[in-house]
Design a protein around this motif. Sequence first.
Motif, PDB file in Angstrom:
ATOM      1  N   LEU A  50     127.672  58.591  -7.596  1.00  0.00           N
ATOM      2  CA  LEU A  50     128.086  58.471  -6.078  1.00  0.00           C
ATOM      3  C   LEU A  50     129.364  58.319  -6.051  1.00  0.00           C
ATOM      4  O   LEU A  50     130.194  59.141  -5.204  1.00  0.00           O
ATOM      5  N   ARG A  51     129.982  57.333  -6.934  1.00  0.00           N
ATOM      6  CA  ARG A  51     131.614  57.145  -6.844  1.00  0.00           C
ATOM      7  C   ARG A  51     132.467  58.212  -7.573  1.00  0.00           C
ATOM      8  O   ARG A  51     133.308  58.410  -6.806  1.00  0.00           O
ATOM      9  N   ARG A  58     137.364  62.284  -1.667  1.00  0.00           N
ATOM     10  CA  ARG A  58     138.578  61.651  -1.061  1.00  0.00           C
ATOM     11  C   ARG A  58     139.624  62.641  -1.411  1.00  0.00           C
ATOM     12  O   ARG A  58     140.582  62.638  -0.670  1.00  0.00           O
ATOM     13  N   GLY A  66     143.489  64.711   5.772  1.00  0.00           N
ATOM     14  CA  GLY A  66     142.713  63.742   6.302  1.00  0.00           C
ATOM     15  C   GLY A  66     142.989  62.220   5.932  1.00  0.00           C
ATOM     16  O   GLY A  66     143.656  62.137   5.021  1.00  0.00           O
ATOM     17  N   VAL A  67     142.782  61.349   7.001  1.00  0.00           N
ATOM     18  CA  VAL A  67     143.162  60.108   7.038  1.00  0.00           C
ATOM     19  C   VAL A  67     141.998  59.061   6.845  1.00  0.00           C
ATOM     20  O   VAL A  67     141.321  59.316   7.723  1.00  0.00           O
ATOM     21  N   GLU A  68     141.496  58.337   5.811  1.00  0.00           N
ATOM     22  CA  GLU A  68     140.330  57.617   5.945  1.00  0.00           C
ATOM     23  C   GLU A  68     140.391  56.384   6.639  1.00  0.00           C
ATOM     24  O   GLU A  68     141.747  55.405   6.643  1.00  0.00           O
ATOM     25  N   LEU A  69     139.713  55.940   7.061  1.00  0.00           N
ATOM     26  CA  LEU A  69     139.313  54.735   7.795  1.00  0.00           C
ATOM     27  C   LEU A  69     138.086  54.299   7.628  1.00  0.00           C
ATOM     28  O   LEU A  69     136.996  54.794   6.955  1.00  0.00           O
ATOM     29  N   LEU A  70     137.356  53.382   8.318  1.00  0.00           N
ATOM     30  CA  LEU A  70     135.949  52.795   8.175  1.00  0.00           C
ATOM     31  C   LEU A  70     135.449  52.048   9.512  1.00  0.00           C
ATOM     32  O   LEU A  70     136.232  51.132   9.874  1.00  0.00           O
ATOM     33  N   LEU A 132     140.489  62.043  11.148  1.00  0.00           N
ATOM     34  CA  LEU A 132     140.242  60.975  10.435  1.00  0.00           C
ATOM     35  C   LEU A 132     138.963  61.187   9.714  1.00  0.00           C
ATOM     36  O   LEU A 132     138.152  61.682  10.212  1.00  0.00           O
ATOM     37  N   ILE A 156     124.267  58.204   2.495  1.00  0.00           N
ATOM     38  CA  ILE A 156     125.759  58.246   2.566  1.00  0.00           C
ATOM     39  C   ILE A 156     126.383  59.187   2.737  1.00  0.00           C
ATOM     40  O   ILE A 156     125.987  60.314   2.357  1.00  0.00           O
TER      41      ILE A 156
ATOM     42  N   TYR B  42     137.988  49.515  10.801  1.00  0.00           N
ATOM     43  CA  TYR B  42     139.182  49.066   9.796  1.00  0.00           C
ATOM     44  C   TYR B  42     139.840  50.745  10.085  1.00  0.00           C
ATOM     45  O   TYR B  42     139.518  51.533   9.588  1.00  0.00           O
ATOM     46  N   HIS B  47     141.675  49.887   5.850  1.00  0.00           N
ATOM     47  CA  HIS B  47     140.916  50.474   4.978  1.00  0.00           C
ATOM     48  C   HIS B  47     141.619  50.602   3.403  1.00  0.00           C
ATOM     49  O   HIS B  47     141.069  50.269   2.448  1.00  0.00           O
TER      50      HIS B  47
END
Lengths: 567, 567
Positions: A50-51, A58, A66-70, A132, A156, B42, B47
């Motif tokens: 998965l990673r 990513r 794209g900009v990652e957030l959570l 995002l 996921i 986040y 993040h």
Amino acid sequence: MKQSKILIPTIKENPADADIKSHQLLLRAGFIRQNASGIYSYLPLAHKVLRKIEAIVREEMDLAGGVELLMPAMQAAELWQESGRWYSYGPELMRLKDRHSRDFALGATHEEVITSLVRDEIKTYKKLPITLYQIQTKFRDEKRPRFGILRGREFIMKDAYSFHSTQKSLDDIYEKMYQAYINIFSRCGLNFRAVIADSGAMGGKDTHEFMVLSEVGEDTIAYSDSSNYAANIEMAPVITKYEKTSEKIEELEKVKTENKKTIEEVSSFLHVSAEQCIKSLLFKVDDKYVLVLVRGDHEVNDIKLKNLFGAANAELASADETKEILGCTIGSLGPVGISNVDIVADNAIENITSAVCGANEEDYHYKNVNPIRDFQVSQYTDLRFIQEGDLSPDGNGTILFAKGIEVGHVFKLGTRYSEAMGATYLDENGRNQPMIMGCYGIGVSRTMASIVEQYHDENGIVWPVNIAPFDLHLIAVNMKDDDQSALAEELYSRLKEAGYDLLMDDRQERPGVKFADADLIGLPVRITVGKKASEGIVEVKVRKTGEVQEVYKEQLADTISNILTSL
Amino acid sequence: MKQSKILIPTIKENPADADIKSHQLLLRAGFIRQNASGIYSYLPLAHKVLRKIEAIVREEMDLAGGVELLMPAMQAAELWQESGRWYSYGPELMRLKDRHSRDFALGATHEEVITSLVRDEIKTYKKLPITLYQIQTKFRDEKRPRFGILRGREFIMKDAYSFHSTQKSLDDIYEKMYQAYINIFSRCGLNFRAVIADSGAMGGKDTHEFMVLSEVGEDTIAYSDSSNYAANIEMAPVITKYEKTSEKIEELEKVKTENKKTIEEVSSFLHVSAEQCIKSLLFKVDDKYVLVLVRGDHEVNDIKLKNLFGAANAELASADETKEILGCTIGSLGPVGISNVDIVADNAIENITSAVCGANEEDYHYKNVNPIRDFQVSQYTDLRFIQEGDLSPDGNGTILFAKGIEVGHVFKLGTRYSEAMGATYLDENGRNQPMIMGCYGIGVSRTMASIVEQYHDENGIVWPVNIAPFDLHLIAVNMKDDDQSALAEELYSRLKEAGYDLLMDDRQERPGVKFADADLIGLPVRITVGKKASEGIVEVKVRKTGEVQEVYKEQLADTISNILTSL
């Protein structure tokens, strides 16, 4: 990593409740374990896979801007009420109450959360566009969770959302995301197609699904044997030109066809081909009845019918409705003499000659039926499902069918959410406009299962190099043999130092068990330290090809490097 | 990353509902946004920080022999019923029902899931020990979520669980985890203490909390000014030796002390120090009443009292109970003449001379009270809370107090879960034994907030280099100036190529806004491209020290490298 320190609980036999290969092999090779229906633990090997997939996702998302957030999994019901999905999503949306009896949803997707966030933080066209994304656990209470992690209830996903002030800007990002998805699934080693899909009631014209070709897929793809063209079969237009089926026009004739109802029964009884028959179906299109004609060997595509009338619904009329409107049973319908409902027909009917059709009378059919002379059609258009053998809609090649697993989806949302939730920006003239949105999803855990569907043989999984949980499987046949264990430890250290991520089977197990487990787990290259350890010779086996060679330890690094680059 | 493409919604003023610095600054600097009480998104900067902390956690956990996996958030209620926590956990456990009305918990911790997994997959001592960990979103329905992400309802944790066949093996791994935690929090730049903590009802002797020193912490730590000793104040033993407080022993004297009840009122009224008073408290220890004596300037530590009697509960007797048992009010208690309850006393009482205590009669106290002569104590022992100024329990230095935020916890669970859930292994003699377990948690999102608590100044956050979301903040003062924008773009490319992760402020904002935002966000080094761009000169500012220097672009790489290694 030493195998004695990690948790890889392999299983010899296929688990009874696992129907498909990826489910069986991920269980058997010790990658996953079920906790509850559709809910799984990802054991260490699966976690590593998965990673690796996430890292690829990513990289490509970042490259595409794209900009990652959570965002949180727990989402206040108020947001879902604003968008209306609290009411329309149904039981697939997991819901719960907090200690103060406030309603929450567990995120199935994040359109609501991201739209409210962007609504609150972005007010001007100057800060648009923005894309995002997040990689996160999602929850959907599937009616029938199955196929292991292919259709689970907790899974996921990578989900991305873009916000724009112009359609052009959305088109640009959509194109970038489309390309990023091509890159991602290619790097995962998948045989897939980007497929034109149905945009449904969401509005917006463009939407593509990324389908991994697999017999266990639940969708059917129509693709060209000679070009990139691929579409969900519902969406593929038919561009076939039809020749006149016969030159001979004879007189209309009513024949008795007792108890013959289906095209197959009638054509066989009358000794004509299915292509020579007219299939007549009464549809209820929104509130209006329409008689739809297609050739006997074709199927009506109700999405095309809906689109023709700009209707929300199109469904077959019931037996009672048919009786009431046309005075006969469903199996006896035909266009001859019908005047009280609109008749539309697929293009193939326009040039049909001397055809067979129902006579609107139980146990009777007409022969020698010809359009214009015998019935009137208000419109000829493309109304059928594409079929294998049809010309590809892009004009290149012939259509074939395949089953696909949907692993990704790119979608032009338009203003569906921004209008419902008041996500507006001030344009250059100081006017409030709803933001234009796109959304882009990838099933990360589903991608893992899809890879296994495409990469396995009778002995187990055969991981692509990019995705494999470890690069190498180093097996000491007998750890109690000093030469073997010393050489294994030496190689373990040296290969680690050389930058390889390797799994060393240091267990006190029989060689047969170790080899079977290695095949099952499916790392790209197996290095076996056995009886020739004292001579400094090891065996190198390529999992994919089964090719085996003996190698002096001094040449091992080169050999491995060559194999891995060749795979 | 260009600032125009990322989402960093800074805020000028302190948000009204944010009480502490980390909450204020993470909101103001655009790191987090609240979705619901105790639930946050986040944003991109947060993040990135979380991923840096996670990377450190992973490295250290892997080095300590941990193996990563990922368990589900949705957990079948049956597991929690097996452990008993379904009933004991209370409203903090988020619960929901699926579409079939089956009960689930949202994982607050994962003892149940991991114990059931290991129970099913590991059957023999040969496969032990094993340490498994995950980094995952956790859910706890806090009664009063507050302080932003310091005490949230959805948060990110690293939780690890180890399984053993011997206590020695648990002790070894516990020690490794302890050291890994030291490394992790040190690498995060935190000023923290590993603190001896209360193991509660869980059994098992060893447990440490990792406390970040901070005034907003909710726990009090007693630590030595000269050694590594630190403990939760509840847990710190007092080793002080007490001298006789006076040599002069006079006759017992009863004095009127009208309306004087507290130690302060009585000591002031009688002109004696608090140390010269005996504080007498009636406790109910499980079902038995005990009169507890401590010096007037000391406080009874009820955990020590509980441990003395091996009791589950120890609480102050109510006024009614006190009246019933000892015939007087709570404020008038004293040991003189008491014979119907057990009297235990803190060590400090043993050498007290000519003290003052209540006379068990409203408005009267005794003067010149002396142990043995005037009252009998069944046991002298350590019964009070440690205080600042006390000798450190390890004999080195003097105790000081600090407030702490708990960011980590290592715990010897013993067989609490394995016995309840039947997680057994076959030992070398073929006998079934319950596995011995340890658990080890780190609050990942809480660690981020703790870092901000320790790393900020009046202008914003001052990230440690290891944790900063970007290494460098490159600011083009005026993007419309060709020299400036060209130089900024050139440096952006070059620094990226040199391996730096940098944020470039390419926005069309006033310089003051850009500088204020840069201070607020708090990247370690700011590079400003301003009016001297045409000469190839930029300004370099160290966020931590405020130190500013002008640097030719050719020397920039060296300057930055020197600064970053020095920080």
